[in-house]
Design an enzyme around this catalytic site. Structure first.
Site, mmCIF file in Angstrom:
data_model
loop_
_atom_site.group_PDB
_atom_site.id
_atom_site.type_symbol
_atom_site.label_atom_id
_atom_site.label_comp_id
_atom_site.label_asym_id
_atom_site.label_seq_id
_atom_site.Cartn_x
_atom_site.Cartn_y
_atom_site.Cartn_z
ATOM 1 C CG LEU A 150 42.523 38.843 37.758
ATOM 2 C CD1 LEU A 150 42.855 39.657 39.012
ATOM 3 C CD2 LEU A 150 43.311 39.398 36.576
ATOM 4 C CG ASP A 151 46.252 33.503 34.863
ATOM 5 O OD1 ASP A 151 45.210 33.271 34.245
ATOM 6 O OD2 ASP A 151 47.316 33.887 34.342
ATOM 7 C CE LYS A 152 46.371 27.997 43.472
ATOM 8 N NZ LYS A 152 46.576 26.566 43.659
#
Ligand code: URA
Length: 248
Positions: free
Chosen positions: A113-115
């Site tokens: 998952l993206d930051k």
């Protein structure tokens, strides 16, 4: 496998560090009897006479060991942490037991998952399971809830369902995805593949921008049913594991 090697694989230290722990008598059986680096670990005959120690019989400073190989855990990832072992800033590993990133094989996130994305993130040290959970062949639908910077355009459901949408820089159209409007600037999107920054890029293709993004579910597992607070993790139960395979 020898106890020395087993403890190393679970992240208890280098060969020397593990040997020191054993020499100091900190590695024992359930009766607090000190164990030896050459004791055999393995499921099977539980007696020490037979020198096969099951995982559950081993203690470190009187505590049962971390989960045996083959673990599958879930984390409610908060915004602001990175799915990496060494980026600057806060890492998902800071939220997990410290020995997990020292294990061999390492405990890895199942996809990323993206930051700036929160939500359900699975972790495993089982390479085959990792492959199965990420492979398109074993397909696990992923459900995202997004809020947008601007009002929805109205054409998203048709565009995302078409199976013809091409993301910038790619050569293969996206698989059809399901779209549900939740508010003027809020929607749920179910994806059947996982491309880089896919949700953000899909909304960018409509001229909009994602403001917040949260993964609610993978396959039959929902964060709501798991009941995990932000930043919290736990092992999946046998029935939760089954829910995941059943949805594959
Ligand atoms: N799509 C994104 O854009 N980001 C994620 O983290 C997951 C899916």
């Amino acid at each position: 496998m020898k106890l020395r090697q087993y403890l190393q694989s679970l992240g208890y230290g280098t060969r020397r560090e593990v040997e020191a722990l054993v020499a100091e008598g900190r590695i024992t059986d359930a009766e607090r009897e000190a164990l030896y680096v050459d004791d055999e670990v393995g499921e099977g005959a539980p007696s020490r006479g037979g020198h096969r120690l099951p995982h559950a019989a081993i203690r470190f400073d009187g505590e049962v060991l971390d989960a045996p190989p083959g673990l599958l855990a879930v984390l409610h990832k908060p915004v602001g942490v990175t799915c990496s072992t060494k980026d600057p800033g806060r890492l998902v590993y800071d939220l997990l037991p410290p020995r997990w990133k020292a294990r061999d094989p390492i405990v890895s996130p199942v996809g990323r998952l993206d930051k700036d994305t929160s939500g359900l993130l699975l972790f495993t040290d089982d390479g085959q399971l990792l492959h199965r959970l990420t492979s398109p062949k074993y397909h696990q639908p992923k459900v995202y809830r997004a809020t947008l910077a601007e009002d929805l355009r109205g054409n998203e459901a048709a565009l995302f369902a078409a199976g013809t949408l091409m993301l910038e820089g790619e050569h293969k159209p996206l698989l059809p995805a399901e779209f549900e409007v939740l508010g003027p600037r809020e929607a749920r999107l179910t994806l059947h593949e996982g491309r880089y920054h896919q949700v953000r890029r899909m909304f960018a293709a409509t001229g909009n921008a994602v403001a917040t993004l949260h993964r609610e579910a993978i396959g039959g597992l929902t964060l709501e049913a798991l009941g995990l607070a932000e930043g919290a993790w736990r092992m999946l139960t046998a029935s939760e594991r089954a829910a995941l395979s059943a949805s594959a």
